[in-house]
Design a protein around this motif. Structure first.
Motif, PDB file in Angstrom:
ATOM      1  N   GLY A   1       9.328  -5.218   6.620  1.00 45.68           N
ATOM      2  CA  GLY A   1       9.182  -4.631   5.300  1.00 45.68           C
ATOM      3  C   GLY A   1       7.905  -3.866   5.023  1.00 45.68           C
ATOM      4  N   TRP A   2       6.874  -4.071   5.814  1.00 44.11           N
ATOM      5  CA  TRP A   2       5.589  -3.436   5.578  1.00 44.11           C
ATOM      6  C   TRP A   2       5.082  -2.785   6.862  1.00 44.11           C
ATOM      7  CZ3 TRP A   2       7.085  -8.205   3.907  1.00 44.11           C
ATOM      8  CH2 TRP A   2       7.045  -8.450   2.525  1.00 44.11           C
ATOM      9  N   LYS A   3       4.313  -1.737   6.716  1.00 45.09           N
ATOM     10  CA  LYS A   3       3.665  -1.134   7.888  1.00 45.09           C
ATOM     11  C   LYS A   3       2.495  -1.996   8.337  1.00 45.09           C
ATOM     12  CE  LYS A   3       1.305   2.990   9.618  1.00 45.09           C
ATOM     13  NZ  LYS A   3       0.865   4.371   9.327  1.00 45.09           N
ATOM     14  N   HIS A   4       1.691  -2.442   7.379  1.00 49.01           N
ATOM     15  CA  HIS A   4       0.515  -3.259   7.679  1.00 49.01           C
ATOM     16  C   HIS A   4       0.918  -4.729   7.586  1.00 49.01           C
ATOM     17  CE1 HIS A   4      -1.872   0.360   7.623  1.00 49.01           C
ATOM     18  NE2 HIS A   4      -1.458   0.646   6.399  1.00 49.01           N
ATOM     19  N   ARG A   5       0.899  -5.436   8.717  1.00 45.46           N
ATOM     20  CA  ARG A   5       1.519  -6.757   8.800  1.00 45.46           C
ATOM     21  C   ARG A   5       0.562  -7.881   9.173  1.00 45.46           C
ATOM     22  NH1 ARG A   5       6.312  -3.953  12.381  1.00 45.46           N
ATOM     23  NH2 ARG A   5       7.318  -2.875  10.634  1.00 45.46           N
TER      24      ARG A   5
ATOM     25  N   THR B   1       0.827  -1.206   0.000  1.00 42.40           N
ATOM     26  CA  THR B   1       0.000   0.000   0.000  1.00 42.40           C
ATOM     27  C   THR B   1       0.863   1.259   0.000  1.00 42.40           C
ATOM     28  OG1 THR B   1      -0.074   0.178   2.409  1.00 42.40           O
ATOM     29  CG2 THR B   1      -1.729  -1.245   1.358  1.00 42.40           C
ATOM     30  N   GLU B   2       0.224   2.388  -0.235  1.00 45.93           N
ATOM     31  CA  GLU B   2       0.916   3.669  -0.100  1.00 45.93           C
ATOM     32  C   GLU B   2       1.482   3.819   1.309  1.00 45.93           C
ATOM     33  OE1 GLU B   2      -1.563   6.606  -3.172  1.00 45.93           O
ATOM     34  OE2 GLU B   2      -2.029   6.589  -1.029  1.00 45.93           O
ATOM     35  N   ASP B   3       0.688   3.432   2.302  1.00 46.03           N
ATOM     36  CA  ASP B   3       1.145   3.527   3.695  1.00 46.03           C
ATOM     37  C   ASP B   3       2.421   2.719   3.921  1.00 46.03           C
ATOM     38  OD1 ASP B   3      -0.876   5.174   4.481  1.00 46.03           O
ATOM     39  OD2 ASP B   3      -2.029   3.646   5.538  1.00 46.03           O
ATOM     40  N   ASP B   4       2.477   1.525   3.308  1.00 44.79           N
ATOM     41  CA  ASP B   4       3.661   0.696   3.458  1.00 44.79           C
ATOM     42  C   ASP B   4       4.899   1.408   2.925  1.00 44.79           C
ATOM     43  OD1 ASP B   4       2.287  -1.512   4.573  1.00 44.79           O
ATOM     44  OD2 ASP B   4       1.791  -2.289   2.580  1.00 44.79           O
ATOM     45  N   LEU B   5       4.767   2.020   1.762  1.00 51.80           N
ATOM     46  CA  LEU B   5       5.920   2.685   1.145  1.00 51.80           C
ATOM     47  C   LEU B   5       6.273   3.974   1.881  1.00 51.80           C
ATOM     48  CD1 LEU B   5       8.036   2.496  -1.026  1.00 51.80           C
ATOM     49  CD2 LEU B   5       6.453   3.577  -2.640  1.00 51.80           C
ATOM     50  N   VAL B   6       5.272   4.697   2.365  1.00 46.63           N
ATOM     51  CA  VAL B   6       5.549   5.882   3.190  1.00 46.63           C
ATOM     52  C   VAL B   6       6.341   5.470   4.423  1.00 46.63           C
ATOM     53  CG1 VAL B   6       4.482   7.596   4.717  1.00 46.63           C
ATOM     54  CG2 VAL B   6       3.598   7.273   2.398  1.00 46.63           C
ATOM     55  N   TRP B   7       5.902   4.389   5.065  1.00 43.24           N
ATOM     56  CA  TRP B   7       6.593   3.931   6.274  1.00 43.24           C
ATOM     57  C   TRP B   7       8.005   3.476   5.951  1.00 43.24           C
ATOM     58  CZ3 TRP B   7       8.972  -0.570   7.651  1.00 43.24           C
ATOM     59  CH2 TRP B   7       9.377  -0.651   8.982  1.00 43.24           C
TER      60      TRP B   7
END
Length: 397
Positions: free
Chosen positions: A306-310, A242-248
């Protein structure tokens, strides 16, 4: 309008297994292949780099990572995403600097000059101290080709032994060594780089050598191009995300992330929870399910972080045991793309693990075998994560 492709959690776990070299038959022959597949490996804790690579090598060990870091220079330690220290492929270093590090280093320099000025050390004093550090490294290059430690630099440059008062009048007021701040800044900017540490591969007492000429601050177009390239490289290994993942992961602003995704023509897909994910436009084909696999990954491993949402690989009910108060994941036990427990090395060298869910006899046998293999890699070395979690502490109590 055609429906967006859907990636369920099983698909994401299959991608994770293969692209992060954890599935059977995907192990790498060389450290460079592992770091390239992961894009960047957390290096705040030196042990993470060696154990993350070893977990993905066909012949697990630490020697090949030492070769890549210190003999061949094909893997470099650089400050990058979220101002964190990472080990990255050498060919990624220019894009990392232009996309991320240059801006973070400029902000760090502004803060340093402000803090030094508050203690009576103006910009001219700081510049003189910098030149003295770089001159000392250059002068030592012949006699000490592996570089100088921070302590040795402090002996050669007395300014580094001075202290400043930080946060005066606040609840976090403290005293900081000039050397701690200045060496970190020069390392972020690339004027000096870390080389082989004093002691073994778990040591954080690195030697320093002069770095290559520091590049000019990137122009906006150069920064945008570098961000697009880094986003594409990350999506190839971590997409869909997600966008959130890449922002994080990057520490960029949302606008920068959206611009980078558009520039690499990222395709929108639907994830299992209904949210929007992104993949590269030529990366929409389903990933075959891998054979069952197990892994013991170190604290701060890129796959775990690697991801914010896990939730699709880390159950929320397990987080209190495996995550510290700052959100850092400790050592984890994996089965088929899910975190099922944690592990730790005890003082006698034993690799102990605890499963937080019952994965069945096949998984328990596979995890036991992975623990035995890791014990062989560790040999006489003892590893205690820099960021400790409740489960890791309990296993070593």
């Amino acid at each position: 309008m055609p429906a967006r492709p859907t990636f369920d959690d099983d698909q994401r776990r299959a991608r994770l297994a293969r692209r992060h070299l954890l599935a059977r038959g995907t192990a790498a022959d060389r450290a460079e292949q592992v770091v390239d597949a992961l894009v960047a490996v957390h290096a705040t804790d030196p042990a993470t780099v060696f154990l993350a690579v070893a977990a993905r090598l066909a012949a697990p060990g630490t020697a090949d990572t030492e070769r890549a870091l210190y003999a061949d220079g094909t893997v470099l330690r650089r400050h990058g995403m979220r101002k964190t220290l990472f080990a990255v492929p050498a060919d990624l270093a220019p894009a990392l600097y232009a996309s991320t590090t240059a801006k973070a280093a400029a902000a760090e320099r502004t803060r340093l000059l402000k803090d030094f000025a508050a203690s009576g050390r103006d910009a001219a004093w700081t510049a003189a101290a910098e030149h003295a550090v770089l001159d000392a490294l250059a002068a030592a290059a012949t006699a000490s080709p592996d570089g100088l430690t921070g302590s040795q630099l402090s002996e050669a440059v007395p300014q580094l032994r001075e202290t400043i008062d930080y946060g005066v009048g606040t609840s976090y007021q403290t005293t900081q060594p000039v050397g701690m701040r200045l060496l970190r800044l020069l390392g972020m900017e690339g004027a000096m780089v870390r080389r082989r540490p004093v002691g073994g591969w778990t040591s954080s007492r690195h030697r320093w050598v002069p770095g290559p000429p520091v590049p000019a601050a990137p122009k906006p177009a150069e920064r945008a191009a570098a961000q697009a390239g880094l986003a594409a490289r990350w999506l190839a290994s971590y997409g869909p995300a997600t966008e959130d993942d890449l922002v994080w992961w990057t520490g960029w602003g949302l606008r920068e992330v959206r611009t980078a995704l558009a520039a690499c023509a990222a395709a929108e897909v639907e994830l299992a929870d209904g949210s929007t994910g992104f993949v590269l436009p030529d990366d929409l084909a389903p990933e075959p399910a891998p054979s069952p696999w197990a892994a013991l990954l170190p604290a701060l491993d890129p796959t775990a972080m690697g991801w914010k949402h896990r939730d699709w690989y880390l159950s929320p009910e397990h987080r209190p045991e495996l995550v510290d108060r700052s959100g850092n994941l400790g050592p984890t036990v994996w089965w088929n793309g899910r975190v099922i427990g944690g592990w730790a090395q005890r003082p006698d060298g034993e690799v102990a693990f605890e499963l937080l869910t019952d994965p069945g006899p096949e998984a328990r046998r596979a995890v036991t075998a992975e623990a035995a293999a890791l014990r062989t890699v560790l040999a006489d070395t003892r590893v205690t994560p820099r960021f400790r979690t409740p489960l890791e502490r309990r296993l070593t109590a």
